[in-house]
Design an enzyme around this catalytic site. Structure first.
Site, short mmCIF file in Angstrom:
data_model
loop_
_atom_site.label_atom_id
_atom_site.label_comp_id
_atom_site.label_asym_id
_atom_site.label_seq_id
_atom_site.Cartn_x
_atom_site.Cartn_y
_atom_site.Cartn_z
N GLU A 1 117.34 3.72 96.52
CA GLU A 1 118.21 2.77 95.79
C GLU A 1 118.74 2.85 94.49
OE1 GLU A 1 119.42 -1.94 95.62
OE2 GLU A 1 117.62 -1.27 95.04
N ASP B 1 111.73 -14.79 95.39
CA ASP B 1 112.88 -13.78 95.51
C ASP B 1 113.16 -13.01 96.54
OD1 ASP B 1 114.74 -12.07 94.65
OD2 ASP B 1 114.02 -10.89 93.97
N ASP C 1 112.55 0.51 95.72
CA ASP C 1 113.59 -0.97 95.57
C ASP C 1 114.10 0.04 94.25
OD1 ASP C 1 114.52 -3.55 95.30
OD2 ASP C 1 113.67 -3.46 94.24
#
Length: 565
Positions: free
Chosen positions: A253, A70, A210
């Site tokens: 985020e 990822d 994140d």
């Protein structure tokens, strides 16, 4: 709405308020040893490009050891550097070199999950009685809503994956190869603090956190583990970071509606100073901006800015045109999203997950330099801290041949020759292919634009200089103005610092349509004052009328920053 004038000597420790943040993936930025993969040494060798651009904060996407399923967000060691990218010594050298040029460095903090190959998870799935078993979330049967909220519907059909070894299901909010950590476990929370402390000690000035709502998710696991108040946890983490480094930041985020996002600043009572995240990305404003572009109508963005709450005193919004993920449009209605898709991503291959685009701005706007420059002028003029994704400063395009979000994560284009100056190795060894066609390196690269005063790179430098020279953009209050009759396509807003006649006022005008227009906002307290153009000092000054009306002619996609001081 005016606040006291900006005393920069007293405000210098709040460096994030007027920072210019630049996000990059080390792997795709510059190869320093000729093996075809970007690395920290290559980044160091190109640090002066960022310095000349005016970057003051470097945001590094994950550089930790990873199977790279990822793009580095599947981590196997939170305390290391992936050998392909360099060593911890290289990272320290990068931090020192950046500091030498006035740049701070922050990094992605990805602690809502690990790689399935992380030693913790390998131990956890070895036995129900293993040392790290409770570091993850397990249950005997998946819940009835296991398929709801799947982030990557093209890859996963459930948030729970069966583990044959221990005959239980584990939670994974993202991919099945990224099992979620159990943040309710005090040992996990201590480990996350230890990770933060380690990298802070090596010189980082904070972290981009994140997927914050997923990190603090309670509903999915409340019947499995006992979670404390998630915001109390975030406040504790923030307090720990501030003790280690008083100027460090947490950039979150948080893709939620404004009222829900405000809670992550720590402003649960609607005011005070931030005690959780220092900054939050303005996802709502970004999505409404694309709707305004699609409609050639400034009102969607203007309405979002009117609704956007003021952050706490030491907090700030982070503004952006696009980031490293898909360009999400999930907060638009289905009809609005269809408008943006029709305008900027009509082919299904340009879309992703049914909710976003996997394109960069220049191809979306068909290379129209006027429109592109207007959008980036808006980025720096909007109230908030501008965040730039690597390659935006030269107008890089995407490679739709790449899978999913990788379309915008192509090698940086430094020069026009084969390999784009990214590496001297065979291009077949690169992390991904270089963009071809109209946005390939022979047409879009740093070397050529450095020499061209009319290039997009030169425009970026001008915008950064203007932004840094006008502290009211970062520190002042802002007001969305009526652009005047027949000027619906113009976004007019003002930024003020200090009292009239003492502080500064900047009037920003951005035209979203392909036509000539006359904007006529009203600034009554500035009647008779002369406004000068920040971006074009040679432009004719504008005198505010006796009735406070500012009459400004704008061409197609025109933009002006007019300042009174």
């Amino acid at each position: 709405m005016n606040r006291p004038g900006v005393n920069l000597s007293r405000a210098a420790d709040l460096w994030w308020k007027n920072a210019v943040i630049y996000c990059l993936d080390v792997e795709t930025f510059a190869d320093g040893n000729g093996d075809g993969c970007g690395d920290l040494r290559g980044l160091i060798q190109h640090i002066d490009h960022l310095d000349r651009l005016g970057v003051t904060c470097l945001w590094l996407m994950p550089f930790y050891p990873s199977p790279d399923r990822d793009d580095g967000y599947d981590i196997t060691d939170f305390y290391g550097v992936d050998p392909r990218l360099g060593t911890s010594g290289d990272l320290v050298e990068l931090v020192r070199t950046a500091r030498d040029r006035g740049m701070r460095v922050i990094a992605d903090l990805v602690v809502n999950h690990t790689s399935a190959q992380h030693p913790w998870f390998l131990d956890a799935r070895s036995s129900r009685d293993s040392r790290y078993r409770d570091w993850y979330v397990w249950r005997d049967e998946p819940p009835a809503d296991a398929a709801e909220g799947v982030v990557f519907p093209d890859q996963e059909s459930s948030l729970w994956e069966y583990d044959k070894e221990t005959e239980q299901y584990y939670l994974h909010q993202f991919y099945k190869h990224q099992p979620d950590l159990n943040v309710a476990n005090p040992e996990v929370r201590d480990e996350i603090a230890r990770i933060i402390g380690y990298w802070t000690q090596l010189g980082l000035s904070g972290f981009r956190v994140d997927a914050v709502p997923f990190l603090l998710e309670a509903e999915r696991v409340q019947d499995v583990v006992a979670l404390p108040d998630p915001h109390d946890y975030l406040a504790d983490l923030s307090a720990f970071l501030r003790r280690r480094n008083g100027e460090a930041v947490l950039l979150g985020e948080v893709n939620l509606p404004y009222p829900d996002t405000m809670a992550f600043f720590g402003a649960r009572d609607g005011g005070g100073t931030t005690d959780e995240l220092t900054m939050c990305f303005d996802f709502i404003g970004m999505q409404q901006m694309y709707l305004s572009l699609a409609r050639a109508d400034a009102e969607p963005l203007a309405d979002a800015l009117r609704q956007r709450p003021d952050p706490p005193e030491d907090g700030h919004w982070a503004t952006f045109v696009r980031n490293h993920d898909e360009l999400t449009l999930d907060k638009l209605t289905d009809a609005q999203r269809a408008e943006v898709f029709a305008a900027f991503g009509p082919d299904e291959d340009m879309q992703v997950y049914g909710r976003g685009l996997r394109r960069r701005l220049p191809p979306m706007l068909e290379g129209d330099a006027r429109r592109i420059r207007m959008v980036y002028s808006l980025l720096f003029a909007l109230p908030g801290t501008p965040v730039v994704f690597y390659g935006e400063e030269i107008g890089m395009g995407e490679n739709l041949a790449m899978e999913g979000r990788f379309a915008v994560r192509t090698p940086m284009q430094w020069s026009p020759e084969e390999g784009a100056g990214f590496s001297t190795a065979d291009p077949s060894t690169f992390p991904g292919p270089v963009v071809e066609g109209a946005y390939g390196p022979e047409h879009v690269n740093v070397r050529d634009q450095v020499r061209d005063p009319d290039s997009l790179l030169s425009w970026f430098r001008l915008l950064v200089d203007g932004y840094r020279a006008c502290p009211e953009l970062a520190w002042g209050s802002y007001t969305v103005l009526d652009p005047g009759p027949d000027a619906r396509a113009v976004l007019a807003h003002r930024c003020d610092s200090g009292e009239p006649g003492v502080g500064c006022t900047l009037l920003a005008l951005h035209h979203f349509a392909d036509a000539d227009v006359e904007a006529a906002p009203v600034l009554p307290e500035l009647a008779g004052v002369t406004l000068t153009d920040v971006l074009d000092p040679a432009a004719e000054p504008v005198v505010v009328g006796d009735d406070g009306r500012v009459t400004v002619a704008l061409g197609p996609y025109g933009c002006r920053w007019l300042r009174a001081s």
